[in-house]
Design an enzyme around this catalytic site. Structure first.
Site, PDB file in Angstrom:
ATOM      1  CB  SER A  39     -70.696 103.918  39.398  1.00  0.00           C
ATOM      2  OG  SER A  39     -70.418 103.454  40.664  1.00  0.00           O
ATOM      3  CB  CYS A  43     -76.002  95.534  31.693  1.00  0.00           C
ATOM      4  SG  CYS A  43     -74.939  94.860  32.991  1.00  0.00           S
ATOM      5  CG  ASP A 284     -66.826  90.182  34.528  1.00  0.00           C
ATOM      6  OD1 ASP A 284     -67.782  89.721  35.179  1.00  0.00           O
ATOM      7  OD2 ASP A 284     -66.957  90.900  33.520  1.00  0.00           O
TER       8      ASP A 284
HETATM    9  C1  LIG Z   1     -71.752  95.433  26.776  1.00  0.00           C
HETATM   10  C2  LIG Z   1     -71.936  94.634  28.018  1.00  0.00           C
HETATM   11  C3  LIG Z   1     -73.200  94.188  28.356  1.00  0.00           C
HETATM   12  C4  LIG Z   1     -73.374  93.429  29.499  1.00  0.00           C
HETATM   13  N1  LIG Z   1     -74.634  93.007  29.815  1.00  0.00           N
HETATM   14  C5  LIG Z   1     -74.813  92.293  30.944  1.00  0.00           C
HETATM   15  C6  LIG Z   1     -76.100  91.902  31.326  1.00  0.00           C
HETATM   16  O1  LIG Z   1     -77.096  92.204  30.652  1.00  0.00           O
HETATM   17  N2  LIG Z   1     -76.252  91.182  32.461  1.00  0.00           N
HETATM   18  C7  LIG Z   1     -75.176  90.863  33.237  1.00  0.00           C
HETATM   19  O2  LIG Z   1     -75.367  90.221  34.267  1.00  0.00           O
HETATM   20  N3  LIG Z   1     -73.944  91.224  32.909  1.00  0.00           N
HETATM   21  C8  LIG Z   1     -73.733  91.933  31.775  1.00  0.00           C
HETATM   22  N4  LIG Z   1     -72.477  92.332  31.460  1.00  0.00           N
HETATM   23  C9  LIG Z   1     -71.347  91.915  32.299  1.00  0.00           C
HETATM   24  C10 LIG Z   1     -71.152  92.823  33.514  1.00  0.00           C
HETATM   25  O3  LIG Z   1     -71.062  94.142  33.123  1.00  0.00           O
HETATM   26  C11 LIG Z   1     -69.900  92.391  34.251  1.00  0.00           C
HETATM   27  O4  LIG Z   1     -70.063  91.064  34.669  1.00  0.00           O
HETATM   28  C12 LIG Z   1     -69.602  93.226  35.465  1.00  0.00           C
HETATM   29  O5  LIG Z   1     -69.481  94.564  35.121  1.00  0.00           O
HETATM   30  C13 LIG Z   1     -68.319  92.732  36.129  1.00  0.00           C
HETATM   31  O6  LIG Z   1     -67.956  93.566  37.185  1.00  0.00           O
HETATM   32  P1  LIG Z   1     -66.410  93.779  37.526  1.00  0.00           P
HETATM   33  O7  LIG Z   1     -66.355  94.702  38.672  1.00  0.00           O
HETATM   34  O8  LIG Z   1     -65.758  92.465  37.654  1.00  0.00           O
HETATM   35  O9  LIG Z   1     -65.806  94.433  36.224  1.00  0.00           O
HETATM   36  P2  LIG Z   1     -66.153  95.853  35.552  1.00  0.00           P
HETATM   37  O10 LIG Z   1     -67.523  96.255  35.883  1.00  0.00           O
HETATM   38  O11 LIG Z   1     -65.770  95.746  34.139  1.00  0.00           O
HETATM   39  O12 LIG Z   1     -65.145  96.813  36.267  1.00  0.00           O
HETATM   40  C14 LIG Z   1     -63.744  96.633  36.206  1.00  0.00           C
HETATM   41  C15 LIG Z   1     -63.083  97.999  36.148  1.00  0.00           C
HETATM   42  O13 LIG Z   1     -61.744  97.865  36.601  1.00  0.00           O
HETATM   43  C16 LIG Z   1     -60.946  98.756  35.866  1.00  0.00           C
HETATM   44  N5  LIG Z   1     -59.554  98.288  35.974  1.00  0.00           N
HETATM   45  C17 LIG Z   1     -59.034  97.134  35.509  1.00  0.00           C
HETATM   46  N6  LIG Z   1     -57.742  97.053  35.839  1.00  0.00           N
HETATM   47  C18 LIG Z   1     -57.449  98.178  36.523  1.00  0.00           C
HETATM   48  C19 LIG Z   1     -56.277  98.662  37.120  1.00  0.00           C
HETATM   49  N7  LIG Z   1     -55.134  97.983  37.085  1.00  0.00           N
HETATM   50  N8  LIG Z   1     -56.310  99.854  37.760  1.00  0.00           N
HETATM   51  C20 LIG Z   1     -57.444 100.585  37.806  1.00  0.00           C
HETATM   52  N9  LIG Z   1     -58.589 100.157  37.250  1.00  0.00           N
HETATM   53  C21 LIG Z   1     -58.575  98.969  36.625  1.00  0.00           C
HETATM   54  C22 LIG Z   1     -61.503  98.678  34.475  1.00  0.00           C
HETATM   55  O14 LIG Z   1     -61.163  99.852  33.758  1.00  0.00           O
HETATM   56  C23 LIG Z   1     -62.976  98.543  34.745  1.00  0.00           C
HETATM   57  O15 LIG Z   1     -63.636  99.802  34.676  1.00  0.00           O
HETATM   58  C24 LIG Z   1     -72.264  93.102  30.313  1.00  0.00           C
HETATM   59  C25 LIG Z   1     -70.998  93.564  29.977  1.00  0.00           C
HETATM   60  C26 LIG Z   1     -70.825  94.331  28.849  1.00  0.00           C
HETATM   61  C27 LIG Z   1     -69.462  94.815  28.515  1.00  0.00           C
HETATM   62  C1  LIG Z   2     -74.035 102.436  42.123  1.00  0.00           C
HETATM   63  C2  LIG Z   2     -73.363 101.472  43.056  1.00  0.00           C
HETATM   64  C3  LIG Z   2     -72.106 102.050  43.580  1.00  0.00           C
HETATM   65  C4  LIG Z   2     -74.354 101.258  44.189  1.00  0.00           C
HETATM   66  O1  LIG Z   2     -73.869 100.407  45.188  1.00  0.00           O
HETATM   67  P1  LIG Z   2     -74.735 100.164  46.504  1.00  0.00           P
HETATM   68  O2  LIG Z   2     -74.896 101.426  47.250  1.00  0.00           O
HETATM   69  O3  LIG Z   2     -74.198  99.010  47.227  1.00  0.00           O
HETATM   70  O4  LIG Z   2     -76.113  99.680  45.870  1.00  0.00           O
HETATM   71  P2  LIG Z   2     -77.593 100.279  45.891  1.00  0.00           P
HETATM   72  O5  LIG Z   2     -77.655 101.656  45.400  1.00  0.00           O
HETATM   73  O6  LIG Z   2     -78.386  99.253  45.175  1.00  0.00           O
HETATM   74  O7  LIG Z   2     -77.969 100.282  47.426  1.00  0.00           O
HETATM   75  C5  LIG Z   2     -77.987  99.103  48.138  1.00  0.00           C
HETATM   76  C6  LIG Z   2     -77.892  99.443  49.590  1.00  0.00           C
HETATM   77  O8  LIG Z   2     -78.984 100.242  49.991  1.00  0.00           O
HETATM   78  C7  LIG Z   2     -79.786  99.565  50.937  1.00  0.00           C
HETATM   79  N1  LIG Z   2     -81.184  99.834  50.578  1.00  0.00           N
HETATM   80  C8  LIG Z   2     -81.767  99.660  49.381  1.00  0.00           C
HETATM   81  N2  LIG Z   2     -83.040 100.070  49.433  1.00  0.00           N
HETATM   82  C9  LIG Z   2     -83.252 100.514  50.686  1.00  0.00           C
HETATM   83  C10 LIG Z   2     -84.374 101.058  51.369  1.00  0.00           C
HETATM   84  N3  LIG Z   2     -85.534 101.253  50.744  1.00  0.00           N
HETATM   85  N4  LIG Z   2     -84.253 101.376  52.656  1.00  0.00           N
HETATM   86  C11 LIG Z   2     -83.094 101.198  53.300  1.00  0.00           C
HETATM   87  N5  LIG Z   2     -81.986 100.696  52.691  1.00  0.00           N
HETATM   88  C12 LIG Z   2     -82.083 100.377  51.402  1.00  0.00           C
HETATM   89  C13 LIG Z   2     -79.407  98.123  50.830  1.00  0.00           C
HETATM   90  O9  LIG Z   2     -79.580  97.441  52.034  1.00  0.00           O
HETATM   91  C14 LIG Z   2     -77.964  98.216  50.438  1.00  0.00           C
HETATM   92  O10 LIG Z   2     -77.175  98.514  51.566  1.00  0.00           O
HETATM   93  P3  LIG Z   2     -76.211  97.427  52.264  1.00  0.00           P
HETATM   94  O11 LIG Z   2     -75.429  96.794  51.155  1.00  0.00           O
HETATM   95  O12 LIG Z   2     -75.402  98.219  53.187  1.00  0.00           O
HETATM   96  O13 LIG Z   2     -77.146  96.481  52.936  1.00  0.00           O
HETATM   97  C15 LIG Z   2     -73.005 100.163  42.356  1.00  0.00           C
HETATM   98  O14 LIG Z   2     -74.104  99.291  42.314  1.00  0.00           O
HETATM   99  C16 LIG Z   2     -72.555 100.413  40.942  1.00  0.00           C
HETATM  100  O15 LIG Z   2     -71.480 100.928  40.704  1.00  0.00           O
HETATM  101  N6  LIG Z   2     -73.387 100.093  39.937  1.00  0.00           N
HETATM  102  C17 LIG Z   2     -73.126 100.401  38.556  1.00  0.00           C
HETATM  103  C18 LIG Z   2     -72.138  99.409  37.926  1.00  0.00           C
HETATM  104  C19 LIG Z   2     -72.730  98.060  37.675  1.00  0.00           C
HETATM  105  O16 LIG Z   2     -73.198  97.392  38.583  1.00  0.00           O
HETATM  106  N7  LIG Z   2     -72.692  97.644  36.407  1.00  0.00           N
HETATM  107  C20 LIG Z   2     -73.220  96.379  36.019  1.00  0.00           C
HETATM  108  C21 LIG Z   2     -74.701  96.391  35.945  1.00  0.00           C
HETATM  109  S1  LIG Z   2     -75.240  97.397  34.579  1.00  0.00           S
END
Ligand SMILES: Cc1cc2nc3c(=O)[nH]c(=O)nc-3n(C[C@H](O)[C@H](O)[C@H](O)COP(=O)(O)OP(=O)(O)OC[C@H]3O[C@@H](n4cnc5c(N)ncnc54)[C@H](O)[C@@H]3O)c2cc1C
Ligand SMILES: CC(C)(COP(=O)(O)OP(=O)(O)OC[C@H]1O[C@@H](n2cnc3c(N)ncnc32)[C@H](O)[C@@H]1OP(=O)(O)O)[C@@H](O)C(=O)NCCC(=O)NCCS
Ligand SMILES: Cc1cc2nc3c(=O)[nH]c(=O)nc-3n(C[C@H](O)[C@H](O)[C@H](O)COP(=O)(O)OP(=O)(O)OC[C@H]3O[C@@H](n4cnc5c(N)ncnc54)[C@H](O)[C@@H]3O)c2cc1C
Ligand SMILES: CC(C)(COP(=O)(O)OP(=O)(O)OC[C@H]1O[C@@H](n2cnc3c(N)ncnc32)[C@H](O)[C@@H]1OP(=O)(O)O)[C@@H](O)C(=O)NCCC(=O)NCCS
Lengths: 550, 550
Positions: A39, A43, A284
């Site tokens: 988590s 980005c 992805d």
């Molecule tokens: C530097 C950077 C900046 C970015 N900026 C943006 C942005 O501004 N806006 C945007 O929309 N997107 C951005 N992205 C892209 C975005 O982060 C990805 O599109 C998104 O995280 C994809 O989600 P995912 O779950 O497919 O992969 P990820 O979030 O990468 O998660 C995949 C995870 O699976 C794990 N994994 C893989 N294979 C295995 C395995 N066999 N067993 C256990 N674990 C495994 C990996 O270790 C990884 O942690 C950015 C990405 C990077 C790297």
């Molecule tokens: C942190 C993470 C686990 C959270 O997942 P999530 O709980 O589904 O997402 P949120 O914290 O945004 O919460 C959304 C949920 O809360 C609910 N919610 C949001 N605001 C609410 C409010 N004010 N009142 C009631 N419910 C609310 C939404 O309905 C949603 O629930 P649902 O999907 O069951 O309908 C996940 O988004 C994550 O791993 N993020 C980090 C990784 C990532 O996305 N990287 C790339 C971007 S940098």
């Protein structure tokens, strides 16, 4: 009690896990992550490296502990799924902490392994000053390197969104940054004339960039690296960021016999289900039909991954009830002071697909010009030549770029047209917009082109033209003309055109231009309705022409 | 050669004139304006008074001269149309410069006379320190008064969008500002709990306001005014701005026998044509069916007026080809540091119309929390209880409020639902949004309510409830609970709820709340799936509750 197993613990995986739990309090949910963190904010990583984000813990949106406490999900970090046994419905795990392997069964398997940075076998690529950036581990390595080595020069290879974000952030740390890019422009989703604006902006920031050039080799020179380019140019540097793209992580699913699309992504149906009904995939790693072309494409974006996570969880728990409609790659990046965004297909992509299109460029300001702080924008839209159905848009500016791209993406995803853009009822007060928003204006201009009320040419047509057969008509004021104009153009200010019709040749193709296109349009209307038959307006005006040809 | 006559030379009239000319270079176009200026920025007037806009000429987007030069439109300022003779197809004009009257014929007449500020016959209302604000003339009067008299105290009567903009701008000039409003809240298009946030903000700016109070009389006291309120309260001041609303300028058309809607606006069809086929009308003066209720409503907004201007011109020149679809009053205002926006119908309007609805409030931040500068927002949406069709939205925050309201308005105008909000593919990078945009989140939350996955109560239900029959469950941390909570609530932190189920009564209605609603939702899911049957989440959480009840 159902048992759900998830591979990958970040954008797609963690979101699916969270929604699974909310839907099914009793299920057993196990999430495997081979890295140490779940988590995290992928980005945000460049901004942490650049010290814009100061605290490392901010990157960790959730931890295994918080996930357990709030969602009762069994998170297993540093545990990699090595094999999927579809017949047995089990996965084989390697625990990187203990070295042990074990097997876990599943009722449904959710695969969100992400993508990995491309690292081509360039000679010298294993030099310790060369980094890729995908996760927290990579980030820590780069950050530590920067803190310890204090590099003063950096080379970023690949000028995509992440490459440019890294360039900005390394620049923010005080480094001299050089960008190397194979294409003739930065940011592939943009068309050339839009990228040209980014080029200009990078120049104002003293960021060097070499286009149409690739890396032949990296060489070790004392304690730094020499980057040898295909052109023969050599750049000495202390830090290299390799950001030339990613490819889906599909080794695992391929070995398990799951179907892949041609481009290598995991093929999923509209329920995000693979060809194995017990295995869903997202993020992805997947390929999904593009809403415009229908062809399988990868989308490397966090928004779609998050939304897919929720859809997958719903389909896993409630049966296939929720349909994913695909993504048009709506993307945005801050590049130093400007914002660059795009959605849908660019002209070059449409060309490649053999799809007929018209494009139109406008320039204007982010909000009412009379209210302080209005900043310029450029907006290009692409649409179907008969119906006006939208194909894509690109926008560059300072504020409000995100707003307009989101609006256009929303209309586009609903199969909307340029007429829908005209009708967008935006919230208007002087600090936020103009009485006609840029998206409205883009729609008006497009309609004039579609209905043949205005014929347009683009900068490329004009710069390729033999100037002897045409009359280039600059309708700006003499003062503007004086400051710079297209060579060989005749200057008749728009406000004087009705009086000076005689001076304009009737036997030539007339290409009208002004600063940005609007006065040119007015002039074209006057000329056309006064019997001039072969009149064109230069789309985007002198501004776009100058950006692209300078 | 066609002859087009236009009444009114600002938002609607000038835009129609400009488009007319572009469509028809040969036509005779005459635009009458009774004031001295055309094409001015009405919406900028408060900011000029407050010195945010420094140069007066910036307000004058076009002048009669520039209009003539560029568009060859015959602009006649200080000339008022006094009568429309529909049979003869002529108008009678009074030239205020010369005192002369004359007649002009038309083929098509376009009427865009705007609206006039309401000035009720309150005793003392003609006091020279009492102003209304509609045009440049009014602005000059207020500005001159402020420059000459340097008032230190001002009273704004009426807390609509313009009233609040004036409050802010007078405050910017250093005045102590008091607002007086008949309703129990500022900004009528908002529901109470949203307005309550504006109230709190005004307090932080030391703006005094008296709600549920009107003016009984203005009295002259030495060289200033005493405002005597219905409550008996008296406020001495040097400047009064009366902004209690406007009414359509329809005297002229009424006398000409053109049909009016019940509320007094000029009735037009979907081509913006009056009941006389040669007369079109637009802008603040018209009434048009509301896209949701179907009832004739006035829309006093510049965006619609501008868009209508283009539609009218098209229909006048090309025959009735272009349809106007109505407006849902998408509006926005900067109120000191915050931005307040709304679109569609509020809960109170839906109630009044007898339309069943559900509402839902969320709080969050304008962009990813880990990237600096993220600011809080509150978003309320209203939707149909079965289909999820959107009825309206209100949003308050700092940045990105305009973006989200525009997106929701766009979906709403296409008869979209909360499911469409979920799918909006927004451009995401940390400075601009989160991976799930607020509009997506609003859609997710709404779906949970619609599908009965979550039952909600609003602050009003809860504050009216007999606390003996219910269990108020605060699922925030003990530290948060300590800092303030709803009286009588039991505190069981969400992350501990699974372990502490025994402490929660099974025989009572349980109303869960957290800070903003999200942890409350998680808690509700846990409880419901553990056999608790009568569980509700407080929509908007403690934040909304506190705002509204404090
Ligand atoms: C530097 C950077 C900046 C970015 N900026 C943006 C942005 O501004 N806006 C945007 O929309 N997107 C951005 N992205 C892209 C975005 O982060 C990805 O599109 C998104 O995280 C994809 O989600 P995912 O779950 O497919 O992969 P990820 O979030 O990468 O998660 C995949 C995870 O699976 C794990 N994994 C893989 N294979 C295995 C395995 N066999 N067993 C256990 N674990 C495994 C990996 O270790 C990884 O942690 C950015 C990405 C990077 C790297
Ligand atoms: C942190 C993470 C686990 C959270 O997942 P999530 O709980 O589904 O997402 P949120 O914290 O945004 O919460 C959304 C949920 O809360 C609910 N919610 C949001 N605001 C609410 C409010 N004010 N009142 C009631 N419910 C609310 C939404 O309905 C949603 O629930 P649902 O999907 O069951 O309908 C996940 O988004 C994550 O791993 N993020 C980090 C990784 C990532 O996305 N990287 C790339 C971007 S940098
Ligand atoms: C202070 C202020 C702030 C505002 N802020 C906003 C905002 O932030 N956002 C927004 O969307 N809207 C705003 N508005 C509203 C917006 O300005 C109007 O909705 C818009 O101008 C309506 O256009 P119109 O053509 O109908 O009327 P107007 O623009 O008012 O033009 C009507 C013109 O017709 C002239 N006229 C009337 N009768 C005759 C006649 N018989 N003969 C000749 N001329 C005549 C009048 O003198 C007037 O100049 C604001 C308005 C004011 C006053
Ligand atoms: C000033 C005013 C007369 C301008 O009217 P206008 O010419 O229709 O509007 P704009 O200047 O925005 O120009 C829009 C036109 O230029 C065209 N255009 C805009 N940008 C263009 C570009 N880059 N290339 C070609 N054409 C362009 C549009 O297509 C449109 O033409 P169309 O309607 O024929 O399709 C009118 O808007 C006005 O009086 N405004 C002030 C009053 C007011 O609105 N007050 C309330 C708000 S404060």
């Amino acid at each position: 009690m159902a048992k759900y197993v998830i591979i990958g613990g970040v954008a797609g995986g963690a979101t699916a896990a969270a929604r699974l739990r909310r839907l099914d309090e009793q299920a057993e949910i196990i999430m495997f992550e081979r890295g140490q963190y779940i988590s995290y904010a992928n980005c945000g990583l460049p901004y942490y490296i650049g010290d814009t984000i100061k605290e490392r813990e901010k990157l960790l949106v959730q931890t295994p502990e918080s996930f357990k406490a709030r969602l009762n999900v069994d998170v297993r970090v540093l545990q990699e799924v090595m094999k999927i046994n579809r017949e047995a419905k089990t996965v084989e795990i390697q625990n990187h902490k203990t070295g042990e392997s074990y097997v876990e069964s599943y009722d449904k398997l959710i695969v969100s392994p992400g993508a990995e940075p491309v690292r081509p076998p360039i000679p010298g690529i294993s030099h310790p000053s060369i980094f890729t950036l995908r996760n927290v581990h990579d980030t820590d390595k780069i950050k530590t390197y920067c803190n310890e080595r204090k590099p003063r020069r950096a080379v970023v290879i690949g000028a995509g969104f992440i490459g440019l974000e890294m360039a900005e952030n390394l620049h923010a740390l005080g480094m001299d940054v050089t960008i190397v890019e194979m294409a003739n422009q930065v940011m592939a989703p943009l068309d050339y004339e839009m990228a040209a604006e980014v080029h200009q902006h990078l120049k104002t920031k003293n960021v060097e960039f070499y286009l149409k050039d690739g890396v032949n080799a990296f060489e070790k020179v004392d304690d730094h690296v020499k980057v040898v380019l295909q052109s023969g140019r050599e750049i000495e540097t202390e830090l290299v960021i390799l950001s030339i793209g990613v490819r889906p992580e599909t080794k695992l699913v391929k070995e398990a016999g799951l179907e892949l699309a041609e481009n290598g992504g995991i093929k999923v149906n509209e329920y995000l289900q693979t060809n194995d009904e017990h295995v869903y995939a997202l993020g992805d790693a997947i390929a999904f039909p593009h809403p415009i072309t229908g062809k399988y494409v990868n989308t490397y974006l966090a928004g779609p991954a998050n939304k897919q996570g929720r859809i997958v969880a719903d389909n896993v728990v409630m049966g296939n009830t929720r349909v994913y409609k695909g993504a048009i790659a709506t993307a945005i990046a801050k590049v130093f002071d400007i914002t660059v965004a795009s959605t849908g297909l660019a002209a070059k992509a449409l060309k490649k697909e053999g799809i007929d299109y018209i494009s139109s460029i406008i320039h204007g300001s982010s909000h009412a010009g009379y209210y302080p702080g209005a900043m310029p924008y450029t907006l290009k839209i692409l649409f179907q030549p008969k119906t006006g159905k939208l194909y894509g848009a690109q926008m560059i500016g300072y504020d409000g770029v995100d707003k307009r791209i989101d609006l256009i993406a929303t209309v586009l995803m609903k199969n909307g047209t340029i007429y829908d853009l005209q009708e967008i009822e935006h919230a208007y007060a002087p600090p936020y917009s103009s009485a006609k928003d840029p998206v409205n204006q883009a729609g008006f201009v497009a309609e004039n082109i579609l209905t043949d009320r205005l014929k347009v040419m683009n900068w490329r047509d004009v710069s390729n033209m033999d100037s002897r057969n045409i009359c280039l008509l600059d309708v700006r004021t003499p003062e503007e003309h004086e400051l710079g104009h297209i060579e060989g153009s005749l200057n008749v200010e728009v406000d004087k055109i009705r009086e000076r019709l005689d001076e304009i040749p009737r036997d030539k193709k007339i290409i009208v231009y002004c600063g940005v296109g609007i006065r040119g349009y007015f002039a074209c209307r006057i000329l056309t309705q006064n019997g001039f038959t072969d009149v064109y307006n230069l789309s985007g005006g002198y501004k776009t022409y100058e950006h692209t040809t300078s």
